[in-house]
Design an enzyme around this catalytic site. Sequence first.
Site, mmCIF file in Angstrom:
data_model
loop_
_atom_site.group_PDB
_atom_site.id
_atom_site.type_symbol
_atom_site.label_atom_id
_atom_site.label_comp_id
_atom_site.label_asym_id
_atom_site.label_seq_id
_atom_site.Cartn_x
_atom_site.Cartn_y
_atom_site.Cartn_z
ATOM 1 N N GLU A 105 46.725 44.068 28.654
ATOM 2 C CA GLU A 105 47.729 45.133 28.753
ATOM 3 C C GLU A 105 48.757 44.891 29.856
ATOM 4 O O GLU A 105 49.940 45.139 29.685
ATOM 5 C CB GLU A 105 47.061 46.492 28.977
ATOM 6 N N HIS A 118 39.008 57.459 24.828
ATOM 7 C CA HIS A 118 40.044 57.190 23.821
ATOM 8 C C HIS A 118 40.708 58.477 23.361
ATOM 9 O O HIS A 118 41.274 58.517 22.287
ATOM 10 C CB HIS A 118 39.440 56.481 22.600
#
Lengths: 505, 345, 324
Positions: free
Chosen positions: B80, B149
Amino acid sequence: MSNDIKAISMPKWGMEMSEGVVGDWHVNVGDNVSAGDDLVDIETSKIVNTVTASESGVLRLIIGKTGDTLDVGAILGVLADAQTSDAEIQAFANGLSKQGITEDVQESKAAAAEITSTEPVHQTAATSELKSTPAATSTDTSNSLSSLAAGDDDSQLHASPIARRLAKQYGVNLHNINGTGRYGRISKHDLETAVSNAGGSLIAQQAPRSQPQRIRDDSAVKATPVARRMAKDLGINLNDCRNSGNRGRVCKADVEALASLSNKQTAPEPTTVAAPVENPLTSQAMSGMRKTIAERLQSSKQTAPHFRVQIDANIDALLTVRKQINAANTQAKVSVNDFIVKACATALAQFPAVNVQFDGQTIKQFKHADISVAVAIDEGLITPIVKSSDTKGLIEISNEVRDLATRAKLGRLKPEEFQGGTFCVSNLGMFGIKQFDAIINPPQGAILAVGAGEQKAIVTNGSIVIATVLTLTLSSDHRIIDGATAAQFMSTLKGFIEQPATMLG
Amino acid sequence: MNTSAKPTGKTSIKTYREAINDALRQEMRRDPTVIIIGEEVSGGAGTQGQDDAYGGVFGVTKGLMPEFGRERVIDTPISESAIIGAASGAANNGLRPVAELMFMDFIGVCFDQIFNQAAKFHYMFGGKSKTPMVIRGTVGAGWRAGPQHSNMLHPVLTHMPGLKVVMPSNAYDAKGLMVQAIRDNDPVMFLEHKVMYDTTCEVPDELYTIPFGEASFVREGTDVTIVAISNMVPRAIAAADELAKSGISCDVIDPRTVSPLDDEAILESVAITGRLVIVDEAHERCSLAADISSIVAEKGFYSLKAPIRKVTAPHTPVPFAPGLEDAYIPSVDRIIEAVKDVLGA
Amino acid sequence: MPYQTEFLLRVYRTMKTIREFEERCIKEFENGNIPGFVHVSNGQEAVAVAACIELSDKDIIGSTHRGHGHSLAKGCDVGGMMKEIMGRATGVCKGKGGSMHIADMDKGMIGANAIVGGGPPLCNGAALASKTLGTKDIALSFSGDGSANQGTVLESLNFAVVLKLPHVFIFENNGYGEGTGVDYALGCKSLTERNAAFGMPSEHVNGNDFFAIYDACQRAIKHARDGKGPSAIEAETVRFDGHFVGDPQLYRGKDEIKLARKNRDCLKLFRERVTTEKWLTNDQLDAVDGEVMLLIEKSVQEALAAPHPDPATDLLADVYSSVY
């Protein structure tokens, strides 16, 4: 400044260093120095470190001596070449003060200067700028107002949803509004400004909706039956009313007060956002009674020189007797005040000088005590009279007072029942008032103010006991009643109150 | 920026997912500097199986690699920091990247790239450096995806100067706002709520934009103002419609972008209703609900007739078990209760 | 003569400018004219110049907190930089960035980065941009031996290989990551080998020898421009000053700096080489010295006289580049 002369300065090692103590010099005046050579040790609060030469030259002058404490940036010594004269060296050194850091404080100062926002204008659309405008109806056909309605399709103009909605409601065409909201959007504020500039103000045109303003159930709110009925008829929720009636009840006046507020023409004023402080007012003409009370009491206070005598009375015995009487006789509902009226009647019989009327010239002394008992009613105050109370028993007095009070509140007293009297008893004890001074009701000569009975610690025979005590205050007209008289009267009165048995007979 | 002009051409029913896909595809056709970069944005790279195996794990970028090629739809390793850093650097140097964080929760591992680098370039380099980048990712609970999440995170992003934060609640807004985000010259965080991908509405086929900082009023009324964000918007609408049966009418405001925020629209509405309920799926502390409350309390205090009510998620991570997760997310009933509360019921 | 005179003079001038700029920064900091932190790179000039001297304004470099040398080597304006370091409104970043955030996009310097390891991911991006847009521009990032162990750098190395980005990774190994020696912080024996393990060409050079670095850089840059992807160069060098100006450097060996200035000074080594080879004369070099001193002096005086940013107008400016 000659390029050849260089200053050796106190360095800044680290953010927090502001000064240093000069330690040992590693070179002497006259020595040759190369760049990178150790010159002098400096000690700070955190470390000891060595200043090294950043250039080459000859050490010509030492200014920071071992042991000196100097600020960061202060001159420690001078490097030059051998040929430069001492005078020049000295001049150079003198030119640099020992002041220390030239740290720019401007930045921190600048930070303290005023910072104005560069945010778009909408931030300044403070609602406090709007004033309540008087109700100018939207049927005003002045030229400028109606011109706001003119224009082509404005659905593509940039306006906030609320502004657009309001414009539609009032028939205003957005083409006529100048937008100063976010990104130049037409805001509600812009709309209101345009309308008020044209001489109008925004008023809701919709029919008053049945507003479920408060969905809250008000059946549990304490209210007078009249108030409750009135509120229901007017569609007012008792939770919204103030409660100034007896025992904290919402009374008729409270409902009327709210009703008159809501009746101020149409809208729940959403569109004219009021100035922050609103204090609604209802003007009341003085009732006849109010006028009379006002005149008489003012005259009394201004004419009669009032003086006060105060005494406390222990009503433990009285309370016991009261209980006994009320228990023994189911018809009886004798109150503490009834006892006091009886006590006054008995005391007045012994002090006829207090049982008087005065018209400013003649003192009229009466045989019997006609005691006025103050009763609070909606319109103000009335004082029905227990005639010849000195001849009546306690229960009789009690019943009569009750009857008079009831009829007083219903407005059904005959004039002779409340005009006159030789003495007055006023009791605010039921409101918890400890003590107060009453104003004499002319043409009477005195008035007794009774306070609430409170549990108190008192000293009896050298010990502290708890007793219920109330305060009695006599206001007397000094033109006709003397201090000693009043005092003795009070003392006697106290006796009857504290020992009710002595009132028998 | 001054556009409330609505697109006028043909529309069709599209899902939220399709609307975003539309925006990406049409912009990529129009502007060759727009690229997409992220994990599985196409999928299948370096495998024996299908190319474009995913098109994004939620299918948002499906079909783009076949049309534009792997030079413009770039699958990346799971990195990321590298992804967002690359997107920032590319944005500084002539591209308009749309970077994907598969779940916005992953800003944890690349937050420096976002708040300390991209958000600050324009300011700290004296105005010379532009970062026209979009970082899109999915947020929110309701999918049983578990605590790591299902975060919302928009309060954290709103706090950062230099970022713009966009949260569409329907397909129509999603397309217009995505086009605007791509064309915007600043880093835009585009938060897509994961339970909304299949919701549908009429979406124009043409390209159109929706300006940032403009709220939409999805219901109009005069009794109470309800502000709702992202997935809370449909719930607020349901609550308002239910309340309407009792004669209570509400303004339901969808800010659409929380940074910049259309506080003006909210203040205007509260000036009329005097009562405010804010529905925000974030945890209560430092939520957008808390932020908007503070703005209205400060600038609209004298309009208020009752204290402001916030309907938010509790101060807990998102639980996994379905019953718990459902209790976590603000419900229609809680919204109705809050509205009644501010009305004094 | 393998190198043109003009080239050699330009190299020397740039290195000397960096040297004097940094030494002057130390002085000005100690005089209290520089707010905040300053990290100078005196001693590492050769690496900066060797890497940047042949880059164009369109090639992009990314730097570290120790970025003055890289910026000057890339062509940033000396005066503008000095003003920025002193926080003035006419600095290259309008006083908003300062020493640790020096940048000039016009010169292809996308910023000193105060975050360790912040540069390489961004340079990957710049490389991605040129690759996508089909230009022949490359990106070149500087990292220290300390940042080599930061996750972002490791990710970037892999990322660059996977996407075959035209990115040259320069690692300036000056032996210290702040106050910790590289022998301790680097787990493997050789940074060069570790970089190679990511899948790219990797070289090791003496960072004080301009010519050695220059050769290696040219190879790496060409590799990138030819579309062959990233490579890494580890240049062993030395910093003469602390991690930051004011650092007491207690972690350095006795006389270490003194010896370094004596034996590992890249400017000295350059002078020895070019005069021995008779490529340049001492007079020519001295003349450059004189000019550089004047330039630095001028930049300082101008910076001291430059205006401060105005909070009323500058504080809130430039947060966004398009309407908020």
